[in-house]
Design a protein around this motif. Structure first.
Motif, PDB file in Angstrom:
ATOM      1  N   SER A  10     -48.283 -83.226   2.391  1.00 53.51           N
ATOM      2  CA  SER A  10     -48.230 -82.623   1.063  1.00 53.51           C
ATOM      3  C   SER A  10     -49.541 -82.823   0.333  1.00 53.51           C
ATOM      4  CB  SER A  10     -47.064 -83.204   0.259  1.00 53.51           C
ATOM      5  OG  SER A  10     -46.918 -84.568   0.515  1.00 53.51           O
ATOM      6  N   PHE A  11     -49.804 -81.911  -0.582  1.00 53.93           N
ATOM      7  CA  PHE A  11     -50.910 -82.071  -1.523  1.00 53.93           C
ATOM      8  C   PHE A  11     -50.252 -82.227  -2.883  1.00 53.93           C
ATOM      9  CE2 PHE A  11     -52.824 -79.527   1.937  1.00 53.93           C
ATOM     10  CZ  PHE A  11     -53.872 -80.362   2.266  1.00 53.93           C
ATOM     11  N   ASP A  12     -50.367 -83.396  -3.474  1.00 56.86           N
ATOM     12  CA  ASP A  12     -49.605 -83.737  -4.685  1.00 56.86           C
ATOM     13  C   ASP A  12     -48.121 -83.466  -4.422  1.00 56.86           C
ATOM     14  OD1 ASP A  12     -51.961 -84.551  -6.024  1.00 56.86           O
ATOM     15  OD2 ASP A  12     -52.429 -82.430  -6.423  1.00 56.86           O
ATOM     16  N   ASP A  13     -47.485 -82.633  -5.247  1.00 58.25           N
ATOM     17  CA  ASP A  13     -46.057 -82.432  -4.953  1.00 58.25           C
ATOM     18  C   ASP A  13     -45.785 -81.139  -4.178  1.00 58.25           C
ATOM     19  OD1 ASP A  13     -46.641 -80.788  -7.009  1.00 58.25           O
ATOM     20  OD2 ASP A  13     -45.176 -81.615  -8.437  1.00 58.25           O
ATOM     21  N   ASN A  14     -46.855 -80.557  -3.641  1.00 61.88           N
ATOM     22  CA  ASN A  14     -46.709 -79.356  -2.819  1.00 61.88           C
ATOM     23  C   ASN A  14     -46.565 -79.752  -1.344  1.00 61.88           C
ATOM     24  OD1 ASN A  14     -46.836 -76.772  -1.791  1.00 61.88           O
ATOM     25  ND2 ASN A  14     -49.044 -76.504  -2.161  1.00 61.88           N
ATOM     26  N   VAL A  15     -45.340 -79.661  -0.826  1.00 61.62           N
ATOM     27  CA  VAL A  15     -45.126 -80.022   0.580  1.00 61.62           C
ATOM     28  C   VAL A  15     -45.512 -78.821   1.448  1.00 61.62           C
ATOM     29  CG1 VAL A  15     -43.538 -80.950   2.291  1.00 61.62           C
ATOM     30  CG2 VAL A  15     -43.211 -81.487  -0.134  1.00 61.62           C
ATOM     31  N   VAL A  16     -46.589 -78.998   2.185  1.00 60.34           N
ATOM     32  CA  VAL A  16     -47.210 -77.885   2.891  1.00 60.34           C
ATOM     33  C   VAL A  16     -46.735 -77.810   4.346  1.00 60.34           C
ATOM     34  CG1 VAL A  16     -49.441 -77.052   3.709  1.00 60.34           C
ATOM     35  CG2 VAL A  16     -49.218 -77.882   1.387  1.00 60.34           C
ATOM     36  N   LEU A  17     -46.466 -78.969   4.943  1.00 61.53           N
ATOM     37  CA  LEU A  17     -45.888 -79.013   6.293  1.00 61.53           C
ATOM     38  C   LEU A  17     -44.631 -79.869   6.231  1.00 61.53           C
ATOM     39  CD1 LEU A  17     -49.087 -79.632   8.470  1.00 61.53           C
ATOM     40  CD2 LEU A  17     -47.923 -77.447   8.081  1.00 61.53           C
ATOM     41  N   GLY A  34     -48.345 -66.198  10.550  1.00 59.31           N
ATOM     42  CA  GLY A  34     -47.587 -66.497   9.340  1.00 59.31           C
ATOM     43  C   GLY A  34     -48.391 -66.102   8.130  1.00 59.31           C
ATOM     44  N   PRO A  35     -47.709 -65.889   7.009  1.00 57.40           N
ATOM     45  CA  PRO A  35     -48.411 -65.446   5.808  1.00 57.40           C
ATOM     46  C   PRO A  35     -49.449 -66.460   5.337  1.00 57.40           C
ATOM     47  CG  PRO A  35     -46.017 -65.550   5.444  1.00 57.40           C
ATOM     48  CD  PRO A  35     -46.269 -66.050   6.812  1.00 57.40           C
ATOM     49  N   SER A  36     -50.358 -65.981   4.535  1.00 57.54           N
ATOM     50  CA  SER A  36     -51.354 -66.846   3.925  1.00 57.54           C
ATOM     51  C   SER A  36     -50.651 -67.935   3.115  1.00 57.54           C
ATOM     52  CB  SER A  36     -52.226 -65.965   3.023  1.00 57.54           C
ATOM     53  OG  SER A  36     -53.153 -66.762   2.376  1.00 57.54           O
ATOM     54  N   GLY A  37     -51.104 -69.159   3.279  1.00 56.73           N
ATOM     55  CA  GLY A  37     -50.520 -70.267   2.533  1.00 56.73           C
ATOM     56  C   GLY A  37     -49.326 -70.913   3.216  1.00 56.73           C
ATOM     57  N   SER A  38     -48.998 -70.458   4.442  1.00 61.16           N
ATOM     58  CA  SER A  38     -47.803 -71.003   5.096  1.00 61.16           C
ATOM     59  C   SER A  38     -48.053 -72.356   5.765  1.00 61.16           C
ATOM     60  CB  SER A  38     -47.233 -69.997   6.103  1.00 61.16           C
ATOM     61  OG  SER A  38     -48.205 -69.617   7.044  1.00 61.16           O
ATOM     62  N   GLY A  39     -49.323 -72.770   5.858  1.00 60.47           N
ATOM     63  CA  GLY A  39     -49.616 -74.102   6.379  1.00 60.47           C
ATOM     64  C   GLY A  39     -50.290 -74.112   7.740  1.00 60.47           C
ATOM     65  N   LYS A  40     -50.719 -72.951   8.218  1.00 58.33           N
ATOM     66  CA  LYS A  40     -51.299 -72.860   9.561  1.00 58.33           C
ATOM     67  C   LYS A  40     -52.579 -73.685   9.691  1.00 58.33           C
ATOM     68  CE  LYS A  40     -51.761 -68.392   9.172  1.00 58.33           C
ATOM     69  NZ  LYS A  40     -51.379 -68.249   7.742  1.00 58.33           N
ATOM     70  N   SER A  41     -53.497 -73.481   8.754  1.00 61.08           N
ATOM     71  CA  SER A  41     -54.760 -74.239   8.824  1.00 61.08           C
ATOM     72  C   SER A  41     -54.511 -75.724   8.649  1.00 61.08           C
ATOM     73  CB  SER A  41     -55.728 -73.769   7.740  1.00 61.08           C
ATOM     74  OG  SER A  41     -56.097 -72.435   7.962  1.00 61.08           O
ATOM     75  N   THR A  42     -53.634 -76.052   7.734  1.00 62.06           N
ATOM     76  CA  THR A  42     -53.332 -77.475   7.501  1.00 62.06           C
ATOM     77  C   THR A  42     -52.768 -78.114   8.770  1.00 62.06           C
ATOM     78  OG1 THR A  42     -52.904 -76.973   5.179  1.00 62.06           O
ATOM     79  CG2 THR A  42     -52.100 -79.094   5.996  1.00 62.06           C
ATOM     80  N   LEU A  43     -51.942 -77.369   9.482  1.00 56.73           N
ATOM     81  CA  LEU A  43     -51.388 -77.898  10.735  1.00 56.73           C
ATOM     82  C   LEU A  43     -52.510 -78.196  11.733  1.00 56.73           C
ATOM     83  CD1 LEU A  43     -49.083 -78.642  12.633  1.00 56.73           C
ATOM     84  CD2 LEU A  43     -48.855 -76.214  13.215  1.00 56.73           C
ATOM     85  N   LEU A  50     -58.400 -84.194  10.533  1.00 55.78           N
ATOM     86  CA  LEU A  50     -59.348 -83.765   9.496  1.00 55.78           C
ATOM     87  C   LEU A  50     -58.619 -83.856   8.162  1.00 55.78           C
ATOM     88  CD1 LEU A  50     -60.983 -80.635  11.172  1.00 55.78           C
ATOM     89  CD2 LEU A  50     -62.066 -82.835  10.711  1.00 55.78           C
ATOM     90  N   GLU A  51     -57.301 -83.653   8.215  1.00 59.54           N
ATOM     91  CA  GLU A  51     -56.400 -83.982   7.118  1.00 59.54           C
ATOM     92  C   GLU A  51     -55.474 -85.052   7.644  1.00 59.54           C
ATOM     93  OE1 GLU A  51     -56.459 -83.141   4.017  1.00 59.54           O
ATOM     94  OE2 GLU A  51     -57.250 -81.104   4.161  1.00 59.54           O
ATOM     95  N   GLU A  52     -55.308 -86.095   6.873  1.00 57.83           N
ATOM     96  CA  GLU A  52     -54.367 -87.128   7.310  1.00 57.83           C
ATOM     97  C   GLU A  52     -52.945 -86.703   6.926  1.00 57.83           C
ATOM     98  OE1 GLU A  52     -55.202 -90.646   8.378  1.00 57.83           O
ATOM     99  OE2 GLU A  52     -53.055 -91.050   8.582  1.00 57.83           O
TER     100      GLU A  52
HETATM  101  P1  ADP Z   1     -52.651 -70.944   5.816  1.00 60.50           P
HETATM  102  O1  ADP Z   1     -53.729 -71.422   6.720  1.00 60.50           O
HETATM  103  O2  ADP Z   1     -51.369 -70.665   6.507  1.00 60.50           O
HETATM  104  O3  ADP Z   1     -53.073 -69.802   4.964  1.00 60.50           O
HETATM  105  P2  ADP Z   1     -53.100 -73.464   4.478  1.00 60.50           P
HETATM  106  O4  ADP Z   1     -52.743 -74.492   5.484  1.00 60.50           O
HETATM  107  O5  ADP Z   1     -54.522 -73.174   4.250  1.00 60.50           O
HETATM  108  O6  ADP Z   1     -52.295 -72.114   4.810  1.00 60.50           O
HETATM  109  O7  ADP Z   1     -52.481 -73.859   3.080  1.00 60.50           O
HETATM  110  C1  ADP Z   1     -51.121 -74.193   2.905  1.00 60.50           C
HETATM  111  C2  ADP Z   1     -50.903 -74.635   1.485  1.00 60.50           C
HETATM  112  O8  ADP Z   1     -51.601 -75.861   1.268  1.00 60.50           O
HETATM  113  C3  ADP Z   1     -51.404 -73.672   0.432  1.00 60.50           C
HETATM  114  O9  ADP Z   1     -50.479 -73.679  -0.617  1.00 60.50           O
HETATM  115  C4  ADP Z   1     -52.713 -74.270   0.021  1.00 60.50           C
HETATM  116  O10 ADP Z   1     -53.004 -73.945  -1.324  1.00 60.50           O
HETATM  117  C5  ADP Z   1     -52.453 -75.764   0.158  1.00 60.50           C
HETATM  118  N1  ADP Z   1     -53.670 -76.530   0.461  1.00 60.50           N
HETATM  119  C6  ADP Z   1     -54.389 -76.460   1.601  1.00 60.50           C
HETATM  120  N2  ADP Z   1     -55.428 -77.316   1.577  1.00 60.50           N
HETATM  121  C7  ADP Z   1     -55.357 -77.959   0.392  1.00 60.50           C
HETATM  122  C8  ADP Z   1     -56.145 -78.984  -0.222  1.00 60.50           C
HETATM  123  N3  ADP Z   1     -57.208 -79.525   0.394  1.00 60.50           N
HETATM  124  N4  ADP Z   1     -55.767 -79.407  -1.454  1.00 60.50           N
HETATM  125  C9  ADP Z   1     -54.691 -78.881  -2.068  1.00 60.50           C
HETATM  126  N5  ADP Z   1     -53.910 -77.922  -1.546  1.00 60.50           N
HETATM  127  C10 ADP Z   1     -54.228 -77.454  -0.318  1.00 60.50           C
END
Ligand code: ADP
Ligand code: MG
Length: 247
Positions: A10-17, A34-43, A50-52
């Motif tokens: 999560s980033f703050d209270d946004n649970v991304v994965l 998956g749609p933009s913002g779905s968490g693909k890059s974060t995964l 690179l992200e803990e």
């Molecule tokens: P995707 O690659 O599927 O488009 P991301 O993994 O980039 O999605 O992002 C998923 C969610 O995490 C989004 O809501 C994005 O705003 C949030 N997010 C990603 N990286 C950060 C970050 N470093 N700080 C805060 N929020 C982030």
């Protein structure tokens, strides 16, 4: 070969994965959509720390790294090993602008693997030849097209002999006419048995090359299956809607 167990981020209270589980076999090609913002890059970023992640385990070969445990020497070395064994190709090519194509590809083996210059050069030549750039080795990135730069980036990732290649929308920043040359190189690598996880919306590539397609939305894996099953017979409403929107 690669597995991700219960990864949460999560980033703050946004649970991304939300407790993602994924296992990829040796030589398997997995496409993630998956749609933009779905968490693909974060995964992908969590897979290399690179992200803990907030919690979970990433395993690559025998090397297992658990998230959010106290840092110590062994853990640091496990993370380093994880990164060294993972080739990462980003949407933006991130080449060193003041180094030629050849120097960009030589850098990793020389600095990180302590390979001697001649050997690194020979290896880089072979790799640049493999991605179709034998005649561009002395060019600086600015003199190369986007497609050529991305192929240098792929050669650079390969120079570390990774166990798995991660691609994060590798063709999204390219002009349409340059997409194909990059996808062809990726396809060739897949054929040679490289294990790959590819975030892309290129349906043609997914249909041709993917052993498995995963659809992500809002931090979860909504559905996965063969490309045939996913494109011709998706089960979930969210998958259907997404496929309608991108095609
Ligand atoms: P995707 O690659 O599927 O488009 P991301 O993994 O980039 O999605 O992002 C998923 C969610 O995490 C989004 O809501 C994005 O705003 C949030 N997010 C990603 N990286 C950060 C970050 N470093 N700080 C805060 N929020 C982030
Ligand atoms: Mg992304």
């Amino acid at each position: 070969m690669v597995s991700v167990k219960n990864i949460r981020k999560s980033f703050d209270d946004n649970v991304v994965l939300k407790d993602i589980n994924l296992t990829v076999d040796k030589s398997e090609v997995v496409v993630i959509m998956g749609p933009s913002g779905s968490g693909k890059s974060t995964l992908l970023r969590c897979m290399t720390f690179l992200e803990e992640p907030d919690k979970g385990i990433v395993k690559l070969g025998e090397n297992e790294v658990e998230a959010a445990v106290k840092p110590n020497k062994k853990r640091k070395s496990s993370i380093r090993q994880l990164r060294q064994n993972t080739g990462f190709v980003f949407q933006q090519f991130n080449l060193f602008p003041h180094r030629t194509a050849l120097e960009n590809v030589m850098e990793g083996p020389m600095i990180i693997k302590d390979m001697d210059r001649n050997k690194a050069k020979e290896k880089a030549m072979t790799l640049l030849d493999k991605v179709g750039l034998a005649d561009k080795v002395d060019h600086y990135p600015a003199k190369l097209s986007g497609g050529q730069q991305q192929r240098v980036a792929i050669a650079r990732a390969l120079s570390m002999e990774p166990m798995v290649m991660l691609y994060d929308e590798p063709t999204s920043a390219l002009d349409p006419e340059l997409v194909r040359e990059v996808l062809l190189v990726m396809k060739q690598l897949a054929k040679e048995g490289m294990t790959m996880i590819v975030v892309t919306h290129e349906m043609g590539f997914a249909k041709d090359v993917a052993d498995r397609v995963i659809f992500m939305d809002e931090g979860v894996i909504v559905e996965e299956g063969s490309s045939d099953q996913m494109f011709n017979n998706p089960k979930e409403e969210r998958t259907k809607r997404f496929l309608r929107d991108v095609s």
